[in-house]
Scaffold this motif. Structure first.
Motif, PDB file in Angstrom:
ATOM      1  N   SER A 160       0.815  -1.271  -0.036  1.00 25.49           N
ATOM      2  CA  SER A 160       0.013   0.108  -0.170  1.00 25.49           C
ATOM      3  C   SER A 160       0.803   1.401   0.179  1.00 25.49           C
ATOM      4  N   SER A 161       2.087   1.036   0.510  1.00 25.67           N
ATOM      5  CA  SER A 161       2.896   2.381   0.641  1.00 25.67           C
ATOM      6  C   SER A 161       3.183   2.968  -0.796  1.00 25.67           C
ATOM      7  N   ASP A 171      -7.820   5.327   2.005  1.00 27.90           N
ATOM      8  CA  ASP A 171      -6.837   4.252   2.317  1.00 27.90           C
ATOM      9  C   ASP A 171      -7.453   3.130   3.054  1.00 27.90           C
ATOM     10  N   SER A 223      -3.828  -3.416   0.574  1.00 34.97           N
ATOM     11  CA  SER A 223      -2.653  -4.209   0.424  1.00 34.97           C
ATOM     12  C   SER A 223      -3.405  -5.759   0.221  1.00 34.97           C
ATOM     13  N   HIS A 249      -1.079  -7.850   0.662  1.00 37.91           N
ATOM     14  CA  HIS A 249      -0.629  -8.894   1.703  1.00 37.91           C
ATOM     15  C   HIS A 249      -0.877  -8.477   3.120  1.00 37.91           C
ATOM     16  N   LYS A 250      -2.222  -7.841   3.198  1.00 35.94           N
ATOM     17  CA  LYS A 250      -3.119  -7.934   4.633  1.00 35.94           C
ATOM     18  C   LYS A 250      -4.172  -8.784   4.358  1.00 35.94           C
TER      19      LYS A 250
END
Ligand SMILES: *Cc1c(COP(=O)(O)O)cnc(C)c1O
Length: 462
Positions: free
Chosen positions: A126-127, A244, A274, A276-277
Motif C-alpha cells: 500500500s505504501s 486508504d 494491501s 498482503h494484509k
C-alpha cells in the motif's frame, strides 16, 4: 601454512561429506558478518547458519502486531515458489503473468464497485500505492490551478493524525503540506466537519481510512464524502477523496457489503489496498484503483518500448517479483467471495470473543472491539501499578508479540495494547492467549512493589 593445515584444507571438502552437520569448521568459528567471506561454504552449512539465526526472530504466527499475512496454503506456496524467477516488469516475456495482474486489478475494481472505465496498478504494497495516488492528486490539482491561472506552489493534503506513516512520507517526499485533523481523547477517527473546514483552493485531496492502524475502526467515509459534495458545490473547487483501504479493503466488501465507503460514492477517485494484509498474500503486494482513466494524469504514465512491446507503467519501482501477483490470483480463484467471507467472518468472531473476554477480565477497557476489521485496541483502567509496556514485554516471555504504543496527536496520553488477528489464528489460539494474559496480569497484580518481579507461583527450583 603448516603441513597439518594444508592437509586439513585439502581434505575438508571430502571429509565434510561425512562430517556431522554441527561438526564442521564453520560451526565452531564465527561467520564473517560485515565483509564478504574469503572462501565458500557448503550450501547446507550456509542454510543452517542463517536459519538458526532467524529462529531468534520469534514465531511469525504469534506476532499479533503485524497486519501482514503469515500463513498461506501449501498450494499457494508451491505456485509462488515456482514463480520467484518471473520479473513482473517483463510483460512481453511473461504475458500470462501480465494478464493475471490485469485480471486481479479488474477483480479488485469490481469488488470496490468501480465503474467500467476504471484503471489501476499493482504495487509492492500500500505504501507504493499511496505514493501513486498522492501523485495523481497533486498532478490533477496542478492542472486545475494552471487552467485557472492560479499559483501551484503550496499544495496541501487533508488527513487525520491517525494516518499510517506512509502519508507523512508522501507529503515530505513530494513537497505537500500535511494538514492534520487531530483525534480526541474519546475519538480515534477524523471528525467530518473539522476535516472539511480545512479545505482551501490549494487542497489536492482528502484521505479517509477504512480500518485505521491504531484501532481498526472505519472512518466516517460517507459523512466526509457527503459534506465534501456540499463543500465543492459551494466553493467551486474539485477536491477529491482517496480511501486508504490498506487493511479494510478486503474485509468490508465481505462482512459489510452494504457499507458505502467505495466507488459508489462519486467523489472517491482512488482506493489503495494491501494484497498482503487481508488479501491474504505473503508480503510484497499492494493495489491501487482509480475510478476513471482520466483520474490518472497521462503524463505520469510511461510508455516503455520494451523488447518490441508498448508497456504503459506507473510505478516507482522497475523490476519486481511476479509471484505475489500469482499468489493473489490463487486466493481469488481458490476462495471466491464465499471463501473470503467465511475467513473474515471467522476472524471477526474470534476477535469479538477475545475482545469481550479481555473486557471482562477487569483491568482493561476496550477502545475498539474487532467488529470492523479483526483488530482491536485496549488500555489499562489503572496504569499506576504496571504499564501496557510492561504487559507487552511480559507477554513476549510466553512467545506472544502484542505491541504497546501511544495514540496519535489529540489522544496522545492514551497508552494501548493492540491485537491484530490474521488467517491462521484460531479460537483455540485465542484461548491460549487469554490463559497467558490472565497469568501475566495475576503476576503483575501480585507483584510486591517497585523493582522485584515475582516468579510465577507454580515455578519451583527443583
Ligand atoms: C499497512 C497500512 C499502510 C501501509 O501499507 P503497506 O502495504 O504495509 O505498505 C498504509 N495505510 C494503512 C491504513 C495501513 O494499515
Amino acid at each position: 601454512m603448516t603441513d597439518f593445515e594444508k592437509t586439513n584444507k585439502i581434505a575438508e571438502p571430502i571429509s565434510s561429506v561425512l562430517t556431522p552437520s554441527y561438526g564442521g569448521r564453520m560451526m565452531r568459528e564465527s561467520v564473517p558478518k560485515f565483509r564478504l567471506p574469503d572462501g565458500e561454504m557448503e550450501a547446507d552449512t550456509a542454510y543452517r547458519v542463517i536459519n538458526d539465526e532467524l529462529m531468534l526472530d520469534g514465531n511469525a504466527r504469534l506476532n499479533l502486531a503485524t497486519f501482514v499475512t503469515t500463513w498461506m496454503e501449501p498450494q499457494a506456496e508451491r505456485l509462488m515458489a515456482q514463480t520467484f524467477d518471473k520479473n513482473l516488469i517483463d510483460k512481453d516475456e511473461y504475458p500470462n503473468t501480465a494478464m493475471i495482474e490485469e485480471r486481479c486489478i479488474k477483480i479488485i475494481a469490481n469488488l470496490f464497485n468501480a465503474p467500467e472505465n476504471s484503471t489501476g496498478s499493482s504495487a509492492i504494497g500500500s505504501s507504493e500505492a499511496v505514493m501513486l495516488a498522492g501523485m495523481a492528486f497533486k498532478w490533477k490539482w496542478r492542472d486545475r490551478q494552471k487552467a485557472k491561472g492560479k499559483p501551484t506552489d503550496r499544495p496541501n493534503l487533508i488527513l487525520g493524525t491517525n494516518v499510517q506513516v506512509v502519508w507523512e512520507k508522501f507529503c515530505r517526499y513530494w513537497d505537500v503540506e500535511a494538514r492534520y485533523v487531530p483525534m480526541a481523547p474519546d475519538r480515534y477517527v477524523i471528525d467530518p466537519q473539522e476535516t472539511i473546514s480545512k479545505i482551501d483552493e490549494n487542497t489536492i485531496g482528502i484521505v479517509a481510512i477504512l480500518g485505521t492502524t491504531y484501532t481498526g475502526e472505519y472512518e466516517p467515509i460517507k459523512a466526509v464524502h457527503d459534506l465534501l459534495v456540499a463543500s465543492n458545490e459551494e466553493t467551486g473547487f474539485e477536491v477529491p477523496l482517496h480511501v486508504d483501504a490498506a487493511s479494510g479493503g478486503f474485509v468490508a466488501p465481505f462482512l459489510e457489503p452494504e457499507l458505502e465507503w467505495d466507488f459508489r460514492l462519486p467523489l472517491i477517485k482512488s482506493i489503495n489496498v494491501s494484497g498482503h494484509k487481508y488479501g491474504l498474500v505473503y508480503p510484497g503486494v499492494g493495489w491501487i484503483v482509480w475510478r476513471d482513466k482520466s483520474d490518472l494524469p497521462e503524463d505520469l504514465i510511461f510508455h516503455v518500448d520494451y523488447l518490441g512491446g508498448d508497456m504503459p507503467t506507473f510505478t516507482l519501482n522497475f523490476s519486481r517479483p511476479g509471484n505475489q501477483i500469482v499468489g493473489q490470483y490463487y486466493n481469488f480463484l481458490r476462495l471466491g467471495r464465499d471463501g473470503y467471507t467465511r475467513i473474515m467472518d471467522n476472524l471477526r468472531s474470534v476477535a469479538l470473543y477475545l475482545s469481550q473476554t479481555i473486557a471482562q477480565m477487569g483491568p482493561f477497557e476496550l477502545l475498539s472491539d474487532g467488529s470492523t476489521i479483526p483488530v482491536f485496541a485496549f488500555k489499562l483502567k489503572n496504569p499506576d501499578k504496571y504499564s501496557v509496556y510492561t504487559l507487552s514485554s511480559h507477554l513476549r516471555m510466553h512467545g506472544w508479540q502484542v505491541p504497546a504504543y501511544t495514540m496519535p496527536e489529540g489522544a496522545e496520553d492514551i497508552h494501548v495494547l493492540r491485537i491484530v488477528l490474521r488467517e491462521g489464528f484460531s479460537r483455540d489460539m485465542a484461548e491460549l492467549l487469554v490463559k497467558d494474559l490472565t497469568k501475566t496480569i495475576d503476576n503483575l497484580e501480585n507483584q510486591s512493589g517497585a523493582g522485584g518481579e515475582q516468579p510465577a507461583r507454580h515455578f519451583a527450583h527443583t
